[in-house]
Design a protein around this motif. Structure first.
Motif, PDB file in Angstrom:
ATOM      1  N   THR A 133      -8.665   8.160  -4.245  1.00 19.92           N
ATOM      2  CA  THR A 133      -8.615   9.606  -4.433  1.00 19.92           C
ATOM      3  C   THR A 133      -7.392   9.996  -5.258  1.00 19.92           C
ATOM      4  N   LYS A 134      -6.245   9.391  -4.929  1.00 21.83           N
ATOM      5  CA  LYS A 134      -5.026   9.674  -5.684  1.00 21.83           C
ATOM      6  C   LYS A 134      -5.213   9.326  -7.159  1.00 21.83           C
ATOM      7  N   LYS A 135      -5.803   8.171  -7.449  1.00 18.65           N
ATOM      8  CA  LYS A 135      -5.972   7.725  -8.827  1.00 18.65           C
ATOM      9  C   LYS A 135      -6.884   8.669  -9.609  1.00 18.65           C
ATOM     10  N   LYS A 176      -0.393   3.425  -5.364  1.00 18.91           N
ATOM     11  CA  LYS A 176       0.065   3.245  -3.989  1.00 18.91           C
ATOM     12  C   LYS A 176       0.264   4.633  -3.390  1.00 18.91           C
ATOM     13  N   LEU A 177       0.351   4.725  -2.085  1.00 17.75           N
ATOM     14  CA  LEU A 177       0.701   5.975  -1.421  1.00 17.75           C
ATOM     15  C   LEU A 177       2.217   6.083  -1.391  1.00 17.75           C
ATOM     16  N   ASP A 214       0.805  -1.215   0.000  1.00 15.52           N
ATOM     17  CA  ASP A 214       0.000   0.000   0.000  1.00 15.52           C
ATOM     18  C   ASP A 214       0.844   1.274   0.000  1.00 15.52           C
ATOM     19  N   ILE A 215       2.062   1.209   0.545  1.00 17.58           N
ATOM     20  CA  ILE A 215       2.898   2.396   0.706  1.00 17.58           C
ATOM     21  C   ILE A 215       4.273   2.145   0.107  1.00 17.58           C
ATOM     22  N   SER A 251      -3.003   2.814   9.491  1.00 18.33           N
ATOM     23  CA  SER A 251      -4.178   2.715  10.359  1.00 18.33           C
ATOM     24  C   SER A 251      -5.427   3.288   9.690  1.00 18.33           C
ATOM     25  N   ARG A 252      -5.272   3.831   8.505  1.00 19.56           N
ATOM     26  CA  ARG A 252      -6.382   4.444   7.785  1.00 19.56           C
ATOM     27  C   ARG A 252      -6.884   3.516   6.670  1.00 19.56           C
ATOM     28  N   PRO A 253      -8.032   3.847   6.055  1.00 15.33           N
ATOM     29  CA  PRO A 253      -8.524   3.070   4.900  1.00 15.33           C
ATOM     30  C   PRO A 253      -7.712   3.417   3.652  1.00 15.33           C
ATOM     31  N   THR A 254      -6.581   2.761   3.481  1.00 16.69           N
ATOM     32  CA  THR A 254      -5.637   3.138   2.425  1.00 16.69           C
ATOM     33  C   THR A 254      -6.224   2.997   1.028  1.00 16.69           C
ATOM     34  N   GLN A 255      -7.145   2.049   0.838  1.00 22.06           N
ATOM     35  CA  GLN A 255      -7.712   1.902  -0.506  1.00 22.06           C
ATOM     36  C   GLN A 255      -8.545   3.120  -0.886  1.00 22.06           C
ATOM     37  N   ALA A 256      -9.212   3.729   0.082  1.00 26.56           N
ATOM     38  CA  ALA A 256      -9.957   4.960  -0.198  1.00 26.56           C
ATOM     39  C   ALA A 256      -8.988   6.101  -0.522  1.00 26.56           C
TER      40      ALA A 256
END
Length: 263
Positions: free
Chosen positions: A213-215, A102-103, A54-55, A204-209
């Motif tokens: 937004t990034k996408k 990814k972030l 994710d990161i 700890s956050r909803p990374t997919q959300a």
């Protein structure tokens, strides 16, 4: 899951949901030559196809994040037929990084200059060591920024301030870069601890959300960034032909202040 992948110039480590990509040319302050550019693109594309990550953290080995494009490579390769392929490598790196699902975090210690700074600006979050230095210093050798810097600086600063940063070409402290809005965080203590705190917060956050937004924003901005990269490519070619650029390179080699004449 922990994975270590090491090449000569680009290292990849995966620890759970976090991947770290490290430029491994400490002897050049992690200057980017073609091998580094291609290595970064290769690792980013591998990561983009891995659902477990994710990161992504970008960093440099040793005393610098990246001092920018490799000046020695530039000097040894004056064949203009090879210039556009290098610029296309830069464009592919920036588009891949900016659009990565990814972030992304740039962890900056030491220098982030020129193309190295452009690459950092393509990530979602820049955290810098308090003693680090950041510079959009292309103008010092008679060139324009590349790596999409015109796009990223305008997005962060607005047109007027972006032009001023480009034209000044000054080395900025981490605090100065933060005050301008060029970076998101200055580590008050240990950079690694601050980085881990940011990573743990995001995990700890909803990374997919967050990624969705990034996408959406990346897809909206994609045509403009592609246009800027194309304009930078042809603009840089013109700058390489100028008297001022050749004087800037000579002055750099001779460790003196350049004498520019506006031609």
């Amino acid at each position: 899951m922990t994975i270590n992948f090491v090449t000569e110039k680009v290292n990849l480590r995966v620890n759970g949901r976090v991947a770290t990509i490290e430029i491994n040319r400490p002897e050049t302050l992690n200057a980017m030559d073609t091998d580094v550019l291609k290595g970064l693109v290769c690792k980013l594309k591998e990561i983009s196809e891995t659902d477990e990550i994710d990161i992504v953290v970008l960093t440099g080995k040793g005393k610098a994040f990246s001092s920018g494009g490799d000046i020695k490579t530039m000097l040894s390769n004056r064949d203009e037929r090879n210039f556009f392929p290098v610029m296309d490598c830069i464009s592919e790196l920036i588009m891949t990084l900016y659009s990565l699902p990814k972030l992304t975090i740039s962890a900056v210690s030491g220098a982030a200059a020129g193309l190295g700074f452009s690459m950092a600006l393509a990530t979602d979050y820049i955290i810098a060591d308090k003693t680090s230095k950041l510079a959009m210093n292309f103008v010092g050798i008679g060139l324009i920024p590349d790596g999409g810097a015109h796009f990223f600086l305008e997005k962060r600063l607005g047109e007027t301030r972006a032009k001023q940063v480009i034209w000044d070409g000054k080395m900025l402290s981490a605090d100065e870069a933060f005050e301008l809005g060029l970076i998101q965080e200055v580590a008050e203590g240990d950079l690694q601890q601050a980085l881990e705190a940011r990573i743990n917060d995001w995990l700890s956050r909803p990374t997919q959300a967050m990624i969705k937004t990034k996408k959406i924003m990346a897809e909206k901005n994609r045509p403009q960034l592609l246009k800027v990269l194309e304009l930078e490519k042809y603009g840089q070619q013109k700058m390489r032909e100028t008297i001022d650029h050749h004087e800037g390179i000579r002055a750099f080699i001779e460790k003196r202040k350049p004498i520019f004449i506006g031609k």
